[in-house]
Scaffold this active site. Structure first.
Site, short mmCIF file in Angstrom:
data_model
loop_
_atom_site.label_atom_id
_atom_site.label_comp_id
_atom_site.label_asym_id
_atom_site.label_seq_id
_atom_site.Cartn_x
_atom_site.Cartn_y
_atom_site.Cartn_z
N ASP A 117 36.56 48.62 48.54
CA ASP A 117 37.32 47.53 47.93
C ASP A 117 38.44 48.14 47.09
O ASP A 117 38.29 49.23 46.54
CB ASP A 117 36.43 46.66 47.05
N ASP A 135 38.06 41.08 53.32
CA ASP A 135 37.60 39.92 52.55
C ASP A 135 38.67 38.83 52.53
O ASP A 135 38.35 37.64 52.61
CB ASP A 135 37.27 40.33 51.11
#
Length: 167
Positions: A117, A135
């Protein structure tokens, strides 16, 4: 007709997976762990590893369980894509984005044991969960599916009530 639709699905999925993996590779090789690079006053790159699924939920589960769960989700969303009428192209595009994002994160978890991330929205006293392009694809895809459901409901409602504006 179905072959052309499958080609479109795979094109969207491939674009999502490839773009996601390229950016993650650049982040992993170009940034230190937990390094923050401010881009705008509210947006930064911030490299972290997510051991769970969205927003680190289920981070206590074994990788194989999370991999299995992701495969089930990909299968279910693929079924939804397949069973959705081709005229509902917004939903089908959304499903393809969801599949592509899920595959991108599945690759991370399978290769590294975590998901990379790196996108951080923040204010001086608040920050949103760190996430990645996969995402974002999943979220945009879900929003497109919901949008088409709302538009279809409004169109059907308008048609039932005899309101003008229906083509």
């Amino acid at each position: 007709m179905k072959n052309k639709a499958i080609y479109r699905l795979f094109s969207v999925v491939a674009f999502a997976v490839i773009s996601d993996q390229i950016v993650k590779y650049l982040v992993e090789t170009g940034m230190d762990y937990q390094q923050q690079i401010d881009i705008l006053p509210f947006l930064a790159l911030f490299r972290v590893h997510n051991n769970g699924i969205a927003f680190s939920m289920l981070s206590g589960l074994h990788d194989l369980v999370l991999i299995g769960l992701t495969i089930v989700v990909i299968g279910f969303v693929s079924y939804l894509w397949w069973s959705t009428a081709s005229s509902r192209w917004i939903s089908r595009f959304g499903f393809a984005l969801i599949i592509g994002g899920a595959v991108g994160n599945l690759i991370d978890r399978s290769l590294h044991g975590y998901v990379i991330d790196y996108i951080l929205f923040h204010l001086p006293s608040w920050s949103f969960a760190v996430f990645n392009l996969a995402d974002a694809y999943i979220s945009i895809g879900a929003a497109l599916v919901v949008l088409e459901e709302i538009l279809t409901w409004l169109r059907d409602r308008r048609a039932r009530s005899g309101e003008p504006g229906e083509n």
